[in-house]
Design a protein around this motif. Sequence first.
Motif, PDB file in Angstrom:
ATOM      1  N   UNK A   7     -27.779  25.799  54.432  1.00  0.00           N
ATOM      2  CA  UNK A   7     -28.373  26.603  53.371  1.00  0.00           C
ATOM      3  C   UNK A   7     -29.855  26.802  53.664  1.00  0.00           C
ATOM      4  N   UNK A   8     -30.282  28.065  53.662  1.00  0.00           N
ATOM      5  CA  UNK A   8     -31.684  28.395  53.923  1.00  0.00           C
ATOM      6  C   UNK A   8     -32.224  29.210  52.745  1.00  0.00           C
ATOM      7  N   UNK A   9     -33.030  28.618  51.865  1.00  0.00           N
ATOM      8  CA  UNK A   9     -33.669  29.394  50.803  1.00  0.00           C
ATOM      9  C   UNK A   9     -34.823  30.205  51.379  1.00  0.00           C
ATOM     10  N   UNK A  10     -34.902  31.470  51.011  1.00  0.00           N
ATOM     11  CA  UNK A  10     -35.863  32.384  51.635  1.00  0.00           C
ATOM     12  C   UNK A  10     -36.693  33.080  50.562  1.00  0.00           C
ATOM     13  N   UNK A  19     -38.133  32.707  63.648  1.00  0.00           N
ATOM     14  CA  UNK A  19     -38.108  31.457  64.404  1.00  0.00           C
ATOM     15  C   UNK A  19     -37.095  30.492  63.801  1.00  0.00           C
ATOM     16  N   UNK A  20     -37.073  30.402  62.473  1.00  0.00           N
ATOM     17  CA  UNK A  20     -36.122  29.536  61.795  1.00  0.00           C
ATOM     18  C   UNK A  20     -34.686  29.969  62.086  1.00  0.00           C
ATOM     19  N   UNK A  90     -37.042  27.804  55.247  1.00  0.00           N
ATOM     20  CA  UNK A  90     -37.130  29.035  56.031  1.00  0.00           C
ATOM     21  C   UNK A  90     -38.403  29.173  56.854  1.00  0.00           C
ATOM     22  N   UNK A  91     -39.380  28.306  56.646  1.00  0.00           N
ATOM     23  CA  UNK A  91     -40.587  28.331  57.476  1.00  0.00           C
ATOM     24  C   UNK A  91     -40.614  27.169  58.461  1.00  0.00           C
ATOM     25  N   UNK A  92     -39.505  26.418  58.529  1.00  0.00           N
ATOM     26  CA  UNK A  92     -39.351  25.340  59.503  1.00  0.00           C
ATOM     27  C   UNK A  92     -38.370  25.779  60.583  1.00  0.00           C
ATOM     28  N   UNK A  93     -38.096  24.899  61.542  1.00  0.00           N
ATOM     29  CA  UNK A  93     -37.063  25.194  62.531  1.00  0.00           C
ATOM     30  C   UNK A  93     -36.467  23.888  63.042  1.00  0.00           C
ATOM     31  N   UNK A  94     -35.366  23.994  63.777  1.00  0.00           N
ATOM     32  CA  UNK A  94     -34.665  22.810  64.284  1.00  0.00           C
ATOM     33  C   UNK A  94     -34.459  22.925  65.789  1.00  0.00           C
ATOM     34  N   UNK A 203     -42.973  22.612  59.576  1.00  0.00           N
ATOM     35  CA  UNK A 203     -44.175  23.352  59.967  1.00  0.00           C
ATOM     36  C   UNK A 203     -45.118  23.426  58.776  1.00  0.00           C
ATOM     37  N   UNK A 204     -46.275  22.822  58.943  1.00  0.00           N
ATOM     38  CA  UNK A 204     -47.302  22.847  57.899  1.00  0.00           C
ATOM     39  C   UNK A 204     -48.247  23.997  58.193  1.00  0.00           C
TER      40      UNK A 204
END
Length: 215
Positions: A7-10, A19-20, A90-94, A203-204
């Motif tokens: 689940x990705x809240x956007x 990128x995410x 949604x502003x992070x990645x794996x 990602x900060x």
Amino acid sequence: MAKVSVIVPVYNVEKYLKQCLDSIVDQTLEDLEIVLVDDGSVDSSGTICDEYAKKDTRIRVIHKENGGLSDARNAGLKYVTSPYVGFIDSDDYVQSEYLEELMKYRDCDLVQCSTLAEPTGSSYLFDDSYFVGKHGIRQCLSKYIYPELTVPFGRLYRSAIQRENRLFFDTCLYSGEDTLWVSQYLLYVRSVRTSSYAGYVYVHHMGEHLSLIHI
């Protein structure tokens, strides 16, 4: 049925969303259900979600009025069909092996990996450990409850536990809702696996304020 639902809240993350999403669709574990919840974005985020859905049949896009992060996550949970579910902001990645690594320990009710933070260099680091039964869970909580287990990302949950106990995020809270939901979920688990594998990257965004509440 897919093995894992993500689940990705956007909301208004057009600068970071690709990128995410690239990091999710390129997972080495391909048997996925990807639920993108566009929470009333006013930038191109919703369009980006639709573009990815056209290229990948594993992606489902939900467009809804802005209701906040908790409401977006709850909307995604209602569409989950897989036995395991995870959240990715949604502003992070794996990392590419993120879900494959977590699924190695799917016999546990909660699987948690280590998290890296960019660009600060900080991290939430876990040992490679199993915690079983009430005593084991208490040991896990005494070791990791803050700050490591106060956020919902970086781990897999059993969908059945969430569904059977009707565990949803409290939409009346705009601070601490993550901690509350995770704490409620932990009431029903019998086993936890923690991993030193650092598969999630938080990602900060220095000097930026990203919010899922449209003001």
